[in-house]
Design a protein around this motif. Structure first.
Motif, short mmCIF file in Angstrom:
data_model
loop_
_atom_site.label_atom_id
_atom_site.label_comp_id
_atom_site.label_asym_id
_atom_site.label_seq_id
_atom_site.Cartn_x
_atom_site.Cartn_y
_atom_site.Cartn_z
N SER A 1 2.11 13.52 5.35
CA SER A 1 1.77 12.22 5.93
C SER A 1 1.35 11.20 4.88
O SER A 1 1.38 10.01 5.13
N MET A 2 0.99 11.64 3.70
CA MET A 2 0.56 10.73 2.65
C MET A 2 1.78 10.05 2.03
O MET A 2 2.74 10.72 1.64
N ALA A 3 1.75 8.75 1.95
CA ALA A 3 2.88 8.02 1.36
C ALA A 3 2.98 8.31 -0.14
O ALA A 3 1.97 8.51 -0.82
N TYR A 4 4.20 8.30 -0.63
CA TYR A 4 4.45 8.61 -2.04
C TYR A 4 3.69 7.66 -2.96
O TYR A 4 3.05 8.09 -3.92
N THR A 5 3.74 6.38 -2.68
CA THR A 5 3.07 5.41 -3.56
C THR A 5 1.56 5.57 -3.51
O THR A 5 0.89 5.42 -4.53
N ASN A 6 1.01 5.87 -2.34
CA ASN A 6 -0.43 6.06 -2.25
C ASN A 6 -0.87 7.32 -2.97
O ASN A 6 -1.96 7.36 -3.54
N ARG A 7 -0.05 8.35 -2.93
CA ARG A 7 -0.41 9.60 -3.59
C ARG A 7 -0.50 9.40 -5.10
O ARG A 7 -1.39 9.92 -5.77
N TRP A 8 0.41 8.61 -5.66
CA TRP A 8 0.43 8.46 -7.11
C TRP A 8 -0.37 7.28 -7.63
O TRP A 8 -0.89 7.32 -8.74
N PHE A 9 -0.47 6.22 -6.85
CA PHE A 9 -1.09 5.00 -7.37
C PHE A 9 -2.28 4.51 -6.56
O PHE A 9 -2.83 3.45 -6.84
N GLY A 10 -2.66 5.20 -5.51
CA GLY A 10 -3.80 4.80 -4.71
C GLY A 10 -3.44 3.69 -3.74
O GLY A 10 -2.31 3.58 -3.28
N VAL A 11 -4.39 2.84 -3.45
CA VAL A 11 -4.23 1.80 -2.45
C VAL A 11 -3.66 0.51 -3.05
O VAL A 11 -3.26 -0.39 -2.33
N LEU A 12 -3.58 0.44 -4.35
CA LEU A 12 -3.12 -0.78 -5.01
C LEU A 12 -1.73 -1.23 -4.56
O LEU A 12 -1.55 -2.42 -4.26
N PRO A 13 -0.72 -0.36 -4.42
CA PRO A 13 0.58 -0.83 -3.94
C PRO A 13 0.51 -1.42 -2.53
O PRO A 13 1.18 -2.42 -2.24
N LEU A 14 -0.30 -0.83 -1.67
CA LEU A 14 -0.47 -1.35 -0.33
C LEU A 14 -1.10 -2.74 -0.37
O LEU A 14 -0.68 -3.65 0.35
N ALA A 15 -2.10 -2.92 -1.19
CA ALA A 15 -2.76 -4.22 -1.32
C ALA A 15 -1.78 -5.28 -1.83
O ALA A 15 -1.75 -6.41 -1.31
N ILE A 16 -0.98 -4.94 -2.81
CA ILE A 16 0.01 -5.88 -3.35
C ILE A 16 1.06 -6.22 -2.30
O ILE A 16 1.41 -7.39 -2.12
N LYS A 17 1.55 -5.20 -1.60
CA LYS A 17 2.55 -5.42 -0.55
C LYS A 17 2.00 -6.34 0.54
O LYS A 17 2.68 -7.26 0.99
N THR A 18 0.76 -6.10 0.95
CA THR A 18 0.13 -6.93 1.98
C THR A 18 -0.03 -8.36 1.49
O THR A 18 0.22 -9.32 2.23
N TYR A 19 -0.46 -8.54 0.24
CA TYR A 19 -0.64 -9.87 -0.32
C TYR A 19 0.68 -10.63 -0.39
O TYR A 19 0.76 -11.80 -0.01
N VAL A 20 1.72 -9.96 -0.84
CA VAL A 20 3.04 -10.61 -0.97
C VAL A 20 3.56 -10.99 0.41
O VAL A 20 4.09 -12.08 0.60
N LYS A 21 3.40 -10.09 1.36
CA LYS A 21 3.88 -10.36 2.71
C LYS A 21 3.12 -11.54 3.32
O LYS A 21 3.70 -12.38 3.99
N LYS A 22 1.81 -11.62 3.06
CA LYS A 22 0.99 -12.70 3.59
C LYS A 22 1.37 -14.04 2.97
O LYS A 22 1.41 -15.06 3.65
#
Length: 56
Positions: free
Chosen positions: A32-53
């Protein structure tokens, strides 16, 4: 969904999770853990959310 329904749902999920054997729980957790979160933590999610916003 009312508060009681939510508590009931969470309790059922919690109990069903802990009724599974330990090996199956570990397997579900790792899948269930996303590949990017497993390797890089929450930072990719934060960047994706910021770009989308900023694009909207």
């Amino acid at each position: 969904m009312s508060g009681n329904d939510y508590v009931k749902f969470i309790t059922e999920e919690f109990v069903s999770y802990f009724n599974k054997p330990r090996e199956k729980r570990k397997k579900v957790k790792s899948v269930s853990m996303a590949y990017t979160n497993r390797w890089f933590g929450v930072l990719p999610l934060a960047i994706k959310t910021y770009v989308k916003k900023t694009n909207n």
